[in-house]
Design an enzyme around this catalytic site. Sequence first.
Site: not given
Ligand code: SF4
Length: 357
Positions: A93, A114, A121, A125, A128, A344
């Site tokens: 994205e 962005c 990833c 997190c 997320c 994101c």
């Molecule tokens: S917020 Fe999402 S994209 Fe950003 S570091 Fe954490 S897991 Fe990765």
Amino acid sequence: MTTDLYRVLPEEMDELVIRLGQPRYRADQLLHALYQASPKNISELHQIPSEMQNALVAAGYTIGSKSEVQRVTSEDGDTTKLLIKFDDETQIETVLMQYNPSQNNKTHPRSTVCVSTQVGCPMGCVFCATGQMGFEKNLKAEEIVAQVLHFAHLLRQRGEHVTNLVFMGMGEPLANYSETILAIRLLTHPRAFGLGQRNITISTVGVIAGIDKLADEDIQVKLAISLHAPNDLLRKKLVPTAGPHSVEDLILAAKRYFKKTGRRVTFEYALIDGINDSNKAAAELAQLLKGNGAHVNLIPMNPTAGGFSRPARKRVLAFQQILRDGGVNCTVRVEKGSEISAACGQLRTDVIKNTTR
Ligand code: SF4
């Protein structure tokens, strides 16, 4: 083995054209064509002779393909989100956020792209959408550059241009360090895309070795550290891969970065209802950051699949006030485009869900 022309720095382009028996000025023609005309392949580089196009192909140079899988635009038209597919079928994205302070004026003084740096990833997190996908691969520099050029091409048709760039899309940029830095060098080189280095922000969830390395680079980008919690116990729940790095380690890394570069670090704090938005958390954060000139950017979070939600506006303002009363400079980020899944990883998750139903 092929090499994408969008990962060749201008100095290397000079050497390349000479190696191909061409005059040096061809390098600038080639760079101009690449960064201003958005060619889809080498045969579309009309500014250079076909003999040179053939020589580039024979020497193993290419322009990788990418395509838009989906485009969604917010109701106010200021936020556009793209799902882009690369050669190897991976999808990422990228988002354009525009600011238009005057309703009467159709042009935007600020157009921020962005970008994503990874597919998925590894940081995981819990709040997320990208973090919940797992990690697929690091993007190459040319795939990062392609995201910016895609929007640059769209904007050019409206007489506008990309003014700012943030590394806040899918992925942790400092976990894909060398490709992220190469993309920045290409995008800021005056003979390539020519974006101002100070108009770029890298956002990290806390790769300390990467922060220290970045401080030693000869590039003037801004740094934002995503803190999300005022203590280790809570932070490790939200960012499980925070691992051995404590909140204190991150504050010290930010201080080292400031000492070396003279550029203050912004701390980002995603405010999650009932998780990290209490008065107690605000007071703890204020205590932690007081007196070191830190700036905190509060980000009321977009709802994601994990069941987390955004605090009420009143709670956000109360949290901000406690930080301010504690002597910490603090702003609340204006959320743009939440109705189009602008956080994101959300669009990709939505599309995958809808196509596998
Ligand atoms: S917020 Fe999402 S994209 Fe950003 S570091 Fe954490 S897991 Fe990765």
